[in-house]
Design a protein around this motif. Structure first.
Motif, PDB file in Angstrom:
ATOM      1  N   GLY A 151      69.752  22.765  63.410  1.00 29.44           N
ATOM      2  CA  GLY A 151      69.976  24.031  64.280  1.00 29.44           C
ATOM      3  C   GLY A 151      71.522  23.957  64.816  1.00 29.44           C
ATOM      4  O   GLY A 151      72.063  25.336  64.731  1.00 29.44           O
ATOM      5  N   ILE A 152      72.249  22.848  65.157  1.00 27.23           N
ATOM      6  CA  ILE A 152      73.630  22.902  65.405  1.00 27.23           C
ATOM      7  C   ILE A 152      74.546  23.420  64.347  1.00 27.23           C
ATOM      8  O   ILE A 152      75.455  24.391  64.590  1.00 27.23           O
ATOM      9  CB  ILE A 152      74.229  21.633  65.694  1.00 27.23           C
ATOM     10  CG1 ILE A 152      73.552  21.081  67.153  1.00 27.23           C
ATOM     11  CG2 ILE A 152      75.697  21.474  65.941  1.00 27.23           C
ATOM     12  CD1 ILE A 152      73.687  19.794  67.567  1.00 27.23           C
ATOM     13  N   LEU A 153      74.080  22.968  63.157  1.00 23.00           N
ATOM     14  CA  LEU A 153      74.930  23.325  61.890  1.00 23.00           C
ATOM     15  C   LEU A 153      74.528  24.981  61.609  1.00 23.00           C
ATOM     16  O   LEU A 153      75.409  25.625  61.130  1.00 23.00           O
ATOM     17  CB  LEU A 153      74.448  22.585  60.683  1.00 23.00           C
ATOM     18  CG  LEU A 153      74.695  20.994  60.974  1.00 23.00           C
ATOM     19  CD1 LEU A 153      74.356  20.029  59.826  1.00 23.00           C
ATOM     20  CD2 LEU A 153      76.273  20.975  61.072  1.00 23.00           C
ATOM     21  N   ILE A 287      76.482  38.639  69.319  1.00 23.75           N
ATOM     22  CA  ILE A 287      75.273  38.057  68.454  1.00 23.75           C
ATOM     23  C   ILE A 287      75.597  36.756  67.937  1.00 23.75           C
ATOM     24  O   ILE A 287      74.844  35.838  67.750  1.00 23.75           O
ATOM     25  CB  ILE A 287      75.053  38.916  67.355  1.00 23.75           C
ATOM     26  CG1 ILE A 287      74.471  40.132  67.619  1.00 23.75           C
ATOM     27  CG2 ILE A 287      74.181  38.407  66.240  1.00 23.75           C
ATOM     28  CD1 ILE A 287      74.214  41.354  66.833  1.00 23.75           C
ATOM     29  N   GLY A 288      77.046  36.721  67.426  1.00 23.72           N
ATOM     30  CA  GLY A 288      77.056  35.319  66.979  1.00 23.72           C
ATOM     31  C   GLY A 288      77.070  34.206  67.928  1.00 23.72           C
ATOM     32  O   GLY A 288      76.741  33.142  67.781  1.00 23.72           O
ATOM     33  N   LEU A 289      77.780  34.486  69.274  1.00 20.96           N
ATOM     34  CA  LEU A 289      77.733  33.412  70.219  1.00 20.96           C
ATOM     35  C   LEU A 289      76.272  33.205  70.809  1.00 20.96           C
ATOM     36  O   LEU A 289      75.797  31.956  71.140  1.00 20.96           O
ATOM     37  CB  LEU A 289      78.437  34.097  71.624  1.00 20.96           C
ATOM     38  CG  LEU A 289      79.925  33.932  71.541  1.00 20.96           C
ATOM     39  CD1 LEU A 289      80.712  34.734  72.712  1.00 20.96           C
ATOM     40  CD2 LEU A 289      80.820  32.652  71.266  1.00 20.96           C
ATOM     41  N   ALA A 290      75.214  34.135  70.751  1.00 20.63           N
ATOM     42  CA  ALA A 290      73.891  34.079  71.000  1.00 20.63           C
ATOM     43  C   ALA A 290      73.131  33.049  70.160  1.00 20.63           C
ATOM     44  O   ALA A 290      72.329  32.485  70.422  1.00 20.63           O
ATOM     45  CB  ALA A 290      73.078  35.300  71.501  1.00 20.63           C
ATOM     46  N   ASN A 291      73.758  33.050  68.607  1.00 17.69           N
ATOM     47  CA  ASN A 291      73.161  32.216  67.732  1.00 17.69           C
ATOM     48  C   ASN A 291      73.269  30.825  68.231  1.00 17.69           C
ATOM     49  O   ASN A 291      72.399  30.150  67.623  1.00 17.69           O
ATOM     50  CB  ASN A 291      73.834  32.586  66.587  1.00 17.69           C
ATOM     51  CG  ASN A 291      73.244  33.461  65.635  1.00 17.69           C
ATOM     52  OD1 ASN A 291      71.958  32.942  65.134  1.00 17.69           O
ATOM     53  ND2 ASN A 291      73.516  34.712  65.460  1.00 17.69           N
ATOM     54  N   THR A 295      69.618  28.943  67.564  1.00 12.75           N
ATOM     55  CA  THR A 295      69.760  28.214  66.554  1.00 12.75           C
ATOM     56  C   THR A 295      69.341  26.709  67.027  1.00 12.75           C
ATOM     57  O   THR A 295      68.726  25.690  66.731  1.00 12.75           O
ATOM     58  CB  THR A 295      70.492  28.079  65.647  1.00 12.75           C
ATOM     59  OG1 THR A 295      71.961  28.208  66.055  1.00 12.75           O
ATOM     60  CG2 THR A 295      70.529  29.472  64.637  1.00 12.75           C
ATOM     61  N   VAL A 296      70.302  26.402  68.119  1.00 14.17           N
ATOM     62  CA  VAL A 296      70.025  24.893  68.720  1.00 14.17           C
ATOM     63  C   VAL A 296      68.580  24.843  69.328  1.00 14.17           C
ATOM     64  O   VAL A 296      67.991  23.729  69.343  1.00 14.17           O
ATOM     65  CB  VAL A 296      71.278  24.605  69.752  1.00 14.17           C
ATOM     66  CG1 VAL A 296      71.041  23.337  70.288  1.00 14.17           C
ATOM     67  CG2 VAL A 296      72.475  24.642  68.967  1.00 14.17           C
ATOM     68  N   THR A 297      68.383  25.738  70.108  1.00 13.80           N
ATOM     69  CA  THR A 297      66.990  25.784  70.641  1.00 13.80           C
ATOM     70  C   THR A 297      65.828  25.688  69.640  1.00 13.80           C
ATOM     71  O   THR A 297      64.931  24.951  69.837  1.00 13.80           O
ATOM     72  CB  THR A 297      66.751  26.801  71.791  1.00 13.80           C
ATOM     73  OG1 THR A 297      67.853  26.855  72.671  1.00 13.80           O
ATOM     74  CG2 THR A 297      65.405  26.749  72.321  1.00 13.80           C
ATOM     75  N   ALA A 298      66.214  26.670  68.735  1.00 15.00           N
ATOM     76  CA  ALA A 298      64.929  26.575  67.609  1.00 15.00           C
ATOM     77  C   ALA A 298      65.110  25.183  66.950  1.00 15.00           C
ATOM     78  O   ALA A 298      63.937  24.594  66.518  1.00 15.00           O
ATOM     79  CB  ALA A 298      65.470  27.456  66.717  1.00 15.00           C
ATOM     80  N   GLY A 299      66.095  24.347  67.041  1.00 18.97           N
ATOM     81  CA  GLY A 299      66.114  23.076  66.287  1.00 18.97           C
ATOM     82  C   GLY A 299      65.353  22.040  66.911  1.00 18.97           C
ATOM     83  O   GLY A 299      64.619  21.400  66.635  1.00 18.97           O
ATOM     84  N   VAL A 349      69.116  33.638  63.273  1.00 20.72           N
ATOM     85  CA  VAL A 349      68.920  32.600  62.558  1.00 20.72           C
ATOM     86  C   VAL A 349      68.115  31.263  62.936  1.00 20.72           C
ATOM     87  O   VAL A 349      68.234  30.273  62.623  1.00 20.72           O
ATOM     88  CB  VAL A 349      70.415  32.125  62.101  1.00 20.72           C
ATOM     89  CG1 VAL A 349      70.550  31.228  60.655  1.00 20.72           C
ATOM     90  CG2 VAL A 349      71.431  33.229  61.962  1.00 20.72           C
ATOM     91  N   ALA A 350      67.442  31.619  64.043  1.00 22.45           N
ATOM     92  CA  ALA A 350      66.505  30.666  64.593  1.00 22.45           C
ATOM     93  C   ALA A 350      65.365  30.324  63.838  1.00 22.45           C
ATOM     94  O   ALA A 350      64.896  29.451  63.817  1.00 22.45           O
ATOM     95  CB  ALA A 350      65.807  31.193  65.973  1.00 22.45           C
TER      96      ALA A 350
END
Length: 442
Positions: A151-153, A287-291, A295-299, A349-350
């Motif tokens: 998620g971080i990556l 959008i990029g910042l919210a990613n 994605t970290v939360t999704a991971g 990208v979640a």
């Protein structure tokens, strides 16, 4: 020395923070640097047309070559990393990006050279440092928290694609079109130095095991087979498995409703409603910042929730956000549009961490390679939407049907996500043997 044969004194000297997180930080920097190249072509197209008098068609060829290579190179880069090392391949890719950006501003007298430097060289460089690279790092260094690491990556990759656009647009507005390219090249040079100094191949090289691994866990081994043969072999085996086709189709729809939309059509659609390019770039940056959050939360959730359930929810929510977007467009940065950018960014990208988890479960040690091929489908879907959206806009005069079609595509992807293979279908890290394997082996 591995973790299994370390002495008590060595264990006492071992640092408290596992070096796997340092590898994540280094890999994230490389992903941000590579990502900064992926969306800048849309920013410099107009200046190249007006100052160099290059044709839009020629620039479009370069962008098309770049996008194809971005997807096609990824699975081969994963095999090359297994064969020759993560640091060597990553450093080589960053060096290509540094060289390409330098040549773009010093040795591109015609659009043909733009196709060579931007389409071919940058396409190969960025295609070598995608989430397939992130998956390879995560698989080598993590046994637990692997979803959080991916998620971080993933967040780092998208951060590079969108969050740096406002800075690059300011450089473009106040200087020549070459300045954004020089800035991306300088960032790639910084990442190259950090990779050479800090990136390590595997945990055993620094005397530890994978993060969260038991002392008797087997380390991830180095492959000595031909990387091209291995990459093609992984594809031919996966093609016989319906689970591959399910994930690949789902990811093609994912690409169509993310890269294919936002890279190609969001700024023109905003322009249709009277919005300035700098304002549209700011929304893409949101959008990029919210990613990062998404994605970290999704991971984090992928480590705790069945991935297919997450995929169904993420795609369905993304579809709803795209369906209402035509009602939100205005000539300025309205609160509704900012809210859309935040929601879409969280969902954008979640889907990657849960998809990677399913790949690891089903395809085992070849999961990074198979995910690379699935990512090719992602880019095919993105390219198809980029072309279809342009045709719809030309014929209909608006992008409304494009956003609605993307919402329907998200609904289909949500269904495919819900019926994806359960994560328990195969042991994580096991060897994938294809449809011919016995149930026990799977």
């Amino acid at each position: 020395m591995t973790i299994s044969d370390a002495s008590p004194a060595d264990l006492d000297r071992r640092p408290r923070r596992h070096p796997a997180w340092t590898m994540v930080a280094v890999a994230a920097l490389a992903l941000i640097a590579a990502g900064s190249f992926t969306t800048i072509a849309g920013l410099i197209t107009e200046p190249l047309v007006t100052t160099r008098e290059w044709s839009r068609g020629g620039i479009g060829v370069a962008v098309a070559v770049n996008m194809v290579l971005y997807g096609a190179v990824a699975p081969f880069s994963a095999a090359l990393m297994d064969r020759y090392g993560i640091r060597r391949v990553t450093a080589g890719a960053l060096a290509i990006l540094v060289a390409a950006s330098t040549l773009m501003v010093t040795a591109a007298p015609s659009v043909v050279w733009f196709v060579l430097w931007w389409g071919l060289a940058v396409g190969i460089g960025t295609g070598s440092i995608t989430m397939v690279f992130g998956a390879t790092v995560a698989n080598r260094w993590f046994r637990r928290r692997i979803g959080l690491a991916t998620g971080i990556l993933t967040a780092a990759s998208v951060f590079g694609q969108f969050a740096l656009l406002p800075v690059l647009s300011v450089l473009l507005a106040h200087h020549h079109w070459q300045r954004p390219i020089i800035a991306c090249g300088a960032f790639a040079a910084l990442a190259l130095v950090v990779v050479l100094v800090f990136l390590r191949e595997r945990p055993e090289s620094v005397g530890v095991g994978r993060y969260g691994a038991a002392p008797d866990d087997d380390p991830v081994g180095t492959r000595t087979v031909n990387p091209v043969a291995r990459t093609v072999g992984a594809l031919t085996t996966a093609l016989r498995d319906r689970r591959f086709w399910l994930l690949a189709t789902m990811f093609a729809l994912c690409g169509a409703t993310t890269n294919g939309l936002m890279w190609s059509h969001f700024t023109p659609a905003a322009h249709d409603h009277g919005m300035a390019a700098t304002a549209a770039s700011s929304l893409l940056a949101v959008i990029g910042l919210a990613n990062i959050l998404g994605t970290v939360t999704a991971g984090w959730l992928t480590d705790r929730v069945e991935p297919r359930h997450l995929l169904a929810v993420f795609f369905a929510a993304r579809g709803v956000s795209l369906a209402v977007l035509p009602l939100l467009f205005s000539s300025g940065l309205s609160p509704d549009l900012v809210a859309f950018a935040v929601v879409f960014g969280i969902l954008d990208v979640a889907t990657v961490p849960p998809t990677l988890a399913l790949c690891r479960s089903v395809f085992g040690e070849d999961s990074a390679l198979v995910f690379g091929w699935i990512s090719v489908f992602h880019q095919v879907g993105a390219g198809a939407m980029a072309l279809a959206g342009s045709l719809v806009r030309e014929l209909d005069g608006t992008y409304t049907l494009v956003w609605l079609a993307a919402a329907v595509a998200c609904g289909l992807a949500a269904i495919l996500g819900a019926v994806s293979p359960r994560q328990a279908d195969a042991p994580a890290g096991g060897n994938y043997r294809g449809r011919g394997s016995s149930d026990e082996e799977r």
